[in-house]
Write a protein that holds these residues in place. Structure first.
Motif, PDB file in Angstrom:
ATOM      1  N   PHE A  30     -29.707  -1.087  72.132  1.00  0.00           N
ATOM      2  CA  PHE A  30     -30.972  -0.463  71.733  1.00  0.00           C
ATOM      3  C   PHE A  30     -30.744   1.024  71.500  1.00  0.00           C
ATOM      4  N   ARG A  31     -31.210   1.514  70.351  1.00  0.00           N
ATOM      5  CA  ARG A  31     -31.158   2.959  70.107  1.00  0.00           C
ATOM      6  C   ARG A  31     -32.579   3.505  70.102  1.00  0.00           C
ATOM      7  N   PRO A  32     -32.884   4.416  71.010  1.00  0.00           N
ATOM      8  CA  PRO A  32     -34.243   4.972  71.060  1.00  0.00           C
ATOM      9  C   PRO A  32     -34.502   5.889  69.872  1.00  0.00           C
ATOM     10  N   PRO A  33     -35.680   5.806  69.260  1.00  0.00           N
ATOM     11  CA  PRO A  33     -36.011   6.723  68.167  1.00  0.00           C
ATOM     12  C   PRO A  33     -35.855   8.187  68.591  1.00  0.00           C
ATOM     13  N   TYR A  34     -35.307   8.981  67.695  1.00  0.00           N
ATOM     14  CA  TYR A  34     -35.066  10.411  67.919  1.00  0.00           C
ATOM     15  C   TYR A  34     -34.057  10.671  69.041  1.00  0.00           C
ATOM     16  N   GLY A  35     -33.435   9.607  69.558  1.00  0.00           N
ATOM     17  CA  GLY A  35     -32.502   9.778  70.674  1.00  0.00           C
ATOM     18  C   GLY A  35     -33.175  10.110  71.986  1.00  0.00           C
ATOM     19  N   GLU A  36     -34.509   9.936  72.062  1.00  0.00           N
ATOM     20  CA  GLU A  36     -35.273  10.297  73.253  1.00  0.00           C
ATOM     21  C   GLU A  36     -35.654   9.049  74.046  1.00  0.00           C
ATOM     22  N   TYR A  37     -35.579   9.150  75.376  1.00  0.00           N
ATOM     23  CA  TYR A  37     -35.871   7.990  76.217  1.00  0.00           C
ATOM     24  C   TYR A  37     -36.296   8.482  77.600  1.00  0.00           C
ATOM     25  N   THR A  38     -36.802   7.570  78.402  1.00  0.00           N
ATOM     26  CA  THR A  38     -37.179   7.848  79.792  1.00  0.00           C
ATOM     27  C   THR A  38     -36.591   6.766  80.673  1.00  0.00           C
ATOM     28  N   GLU A  39     -36.642   6.992  81.961  1.00  0.00           N
ATOM     29  CA  GLU A  39     -36.180   5.953  82.880  1.00  0.00           C
ATOM     30  C   GLU A  39     -37.019   4.695  82.723  1.00  0.00           C
ATOM     31  N   ALA A  40     -38.320   4.860  82.452  1.00  0.00           N
ATOM     32  CA  ALA A  40     -39.180   3.692  82.232  1.00  0.00           C
ATOM     33  C   ALA A  40     -38.738   2.920  80.990  1.00  0.00           C
ATOM     34  N   ALA A  41     -38.292   3.618  79.956  1.00  0.00           N
ATOM     35  CA  ALA A  41     -37.800   2.937  78.752  1.00  0.00           C
ATOM     36  C   ALA A  41     -36.513   2.172  79.051  1.00  0.00           C
ATOM     37  N   LEU A  42     -35.621   2.773  79.824  1.00  0.00           N
ATOM     38  CA  LEU A  42     -34.396   2.072  80.231  1.00  0.00           C
ATOM     39  C   LEU A  42     -34.725   0.795  80.998  1.00  0.00           C
ATOM     40  N   ARG A  43     -35.688   0.912  81.912  1.00  0.00           N
ATOM     41  CA  ARG A  43     -36.062  -0.234  82.744  1.00  0.00           C
ATOM     42  C   ARG A  43     -36.696  -1.339  81.894  1.00  0.00           C
ATOM     43  N   THR A  44     -37.568  -0.958  80.975  1.00  0.00           N
ATOM     44  CA  THR A  44     -38.223  -1.946  80.108  1.00  0.00           C
ATOM     45  C   THR A  44     -37.197  -2.643  79.222  1.00  0.00           C
ATOM     46  N   ALA A  45     -36.290  -1.888  78.634  1.00  0.00           N
ATOM     47  CA  ALA A  45     -35.267  -2.477  77.774  1.00  0.00           C
ATOM     48  C   ALA A  45     -34.392  -3.461  78.546  1.00  0.00           C
ATOM     49  N   ALA A  46     -34.021  -3.083  79.762  1.00  0.00           N
ATOM     50  CA  ALA A  46     -33.202  -3.984  80.577  1.00  0.00           C
ATOM     51  C   ALA A  46     -33.928  -5.297  80.852  1.00  0.00           C
ATOM     52  N   SER A  47     -35.253  -5.238  81.002  1.00  0.00           N
ATOM     53  CA  SER A  47     -36.015  -6.446  81.325  1.00  0.00           C
ATOM     54  C   SER A  47     -36.019  -7.459  80.188  1.00  0.00           C
ATOM     55  N   CYS A  48     -35.739  -7.023  78.955  1.00  0.00           N
ATOM     56  CA  CYS A  48     -35.723  -7.986  77.840  1.00  0.00           C
ATOM     57  C   CYS A  48     -34.347  -8.099  77.183  1.00  0.00           C
ATOM     58  N   GLY A  49     -33.297  -7.842  77.956  1.00  0.00           N
ATOM     59  CA  GLY A  49     -31.948  -8.207  77.519  1.00  0.00           C
ATOM     60  C   GLY A  49     -31.067  -7.102  76.997  1.00  0.00           C
ATOM     61  N   ILE A  50     -31.507  -5.838  77.031  1.00  0.00           N
ATOM     62  CA  ILE A  50     -30.682  -4.735  76.536  1.00  0.00           C
ATOM     63  C   ILE A  50     -29.669  -4.331  77.604  1.00  0.00           C
ATOM     64  N   THR A  51     -28.410  -4.115  77.175  1.00  0.00           N
ATOM     65  CA  THR A  51     -27.349  -3.758  78.118  1.00  0.00           C
ATOM     66  C   THR A  51     -26.809  -2.344  77.921  1.00  0.00           C
ATOM     67  N   ALA A  52     -27.145  -1.673  76.802  1.00  0.00           N
ATOM     68  CA  ALA A  52     -26.654  -0.307  76.594  1.00  0.00           C
ATOM     69  C   ALA A  52     -27.525   0.409  75.559  1.00  0.00           C
ATOM     70  N   PHE A  53     -27.597   1.743  75.706  1.00  0.00           N
ATOM     71  CA  PHE A  53     -28.304   2.625  74.770  1.00  0.00           C
ATOM     72  C   PHE A  53     -27.251   3.469  74.038  1.00  0.00           C
TER      73      PHE A  53
END
Length: 383
Positions: A293-316
């Motif tokens: 998963f690549r976050p738009p604008y390269g910006e992310y939060t810990e909540a975004a990391l946690r949400t992505a992990a919950s639906c199968g993402i393994t790296a940003f």
């Protein structure tokens, strides 16, 4: 968004001068008699050996014709390379279509004929040196043919040199420990700006999905350039078939949200919809659920990391360089590639801030990597 021919084998006859009737009768009386089956086997085996050798020579002669047909023309000394990005060079355009197609067609026919001739050969016994030699020569000839085809493709798309091929994928993917190029939060997907590897490889990544240039797809496929695309649904959904076509040539398709928002501004429900909703959409469209998963604008939060992990993402994966049709932007002062660098670019049409086409951009990245001794590898093979 800002920020991705050897000497042919000679058949030696096993026949000897015919013996006289007396000699034959003496031999028959002095040795143990052979069965009918034993007496009939030797001529058959000799005949098969002879046919295999003739077939091998036919294979090699056919491939020699095909390979010689593919030698590309050397450019005139001092001639400037055309900057026209998407089309073959101007002199190729002026030539009749039949003249351009003939060498490639001859090479393809030669390869097909060679494979058919080899398939028609009787199966060689493990101890049959002639058969092993023919197989080895065929493999070498096919490698030479593949190189000639690659040279022809590089010339057709205006590259400065033949691109370097990436090494075989690592047996085990690099450990993504916290350190230079990698940021880790325990229990959450790592954020990767540079892949930890000593291989002289870089990774090309393309974002969004707005421009669906068929010439870019053709160029990438003909040159065999690996890449990973990060798609936003609102831009890609007009023609997911275009991206399925890229996928059929080995391009990885990964997640860049549904509508490209700044994740720092979203609550939990919106993060779930944007990230996991695009996971579901891409699985539906491509048959594969993304891991990256690549976050738009390269910006992310810990909540975004946690949400992505919950639906199968393994790296940003983020990036270290950005590619445009007319230049590269470097993150580091030395302005050179380093092993494991991730290059960001976008699906864009020509505009005021995108001075060229998608083939222009791809040519610039490939030429820069080749000039610095780097190959382009597939990001999913390392992350």
């Amino acid at each position: 968004m800002p920020k991705p021919s050897a000497t042919p084998h000679r058949t030696v006859s096993h026949r000897t001068a015919p013996r006289s009737t007396a000699q034959r009768s003496t031999t028959q009386r002095s040795t143990a008699p052979h069965s009918t089956a034993q007496r009939s086997t030797a001529p058959v085996r000799s005949g098969r050996h002879h046919r295999r050798s003739l077939a091998a020579l036919t294979v090699l002669a056919t491939l020699a014709v095909g390979c010689s047909a593919l030698h590309p023309r050397d450019p005139a000394p001092g001639a400037a390379r055309s900057s026209a990005p998407a089309a073959p060079p101007a002199d190729a355009q002026a030539a009749p279509a039949d003249a351009q197609a003939a060498p490639a067609a001859q090479a393809v026919q030669a390869a097909q004929a060679a494979r058919q001739a080899l398939a028609a050969m009787p199966a060689a016994r493990p101890q049959a040196a002639a058969g092993q030699e023919a197989n080895g020569r065929l493999a070498a000839a096919e490698q030479a043919l593949a190189r000639q085809q690659a040279l022809a493709a590089a010339q057709r798309w205006g590259l400065a040199a033949l691109p370097l091929r990436a090494p075989a994928p690592p047996a085990g993917k690099p450990e993504l420990a916290d350190g230079p190029g990698v940021e880790r939060t325990p229990g959450l997907p790592p954020v990767v700006r540079r892949v930890p590897t000593t291989d002289k490889v870089i990774f090309l990544t393309v974002d969004d999905g707005a421009e669906k240039d068929p010439r870019f797809a053709a160029m990438a496929a003909e040159l065999g350039v690996p890449m990973t695309v990060f798609l936003s649904d609102y831009l890609a959904r007009s023609d997911y078939g275009y991206f399925r076509g890229l996928q059929s040539h080995g391009v990885g398709i990964d997640n860049h949200t549904l509508t490209h928002p700044d994740l720092r501004r979203l609550d939990a429900a919106a993060l779930q919809r944007e990230i996991c909703g695009q996971q579901d959409r891409l699985q539906q469209e491509t048959g594969t659920r993304p891991r990256l998963f690549r976050p738009p604008y390269g910006e992310y939060t810990e909540a975004a990391l946690r949400t992505a992990a919950s639906c199968g993402i393994t790296a940003f994966p983020l990036w270290t360089e950005e590619a445009f049709p007319d230049h590269l932007e470097w993150r580091y002062a030395d302005q050179v590639f380093h092993p494991g660098d991730i290059v960001l670019t976008h699906f864009r049409a020509p505009s005021a801030d995108w001075k060229g086409t998608m083939p222009d951009m791809l040519r610039r990245v490939v030429d820069a990597a080749t000039a610095q001794g780097f190959a382009i590898a597939r990001l999913e093979d390392y992350l």
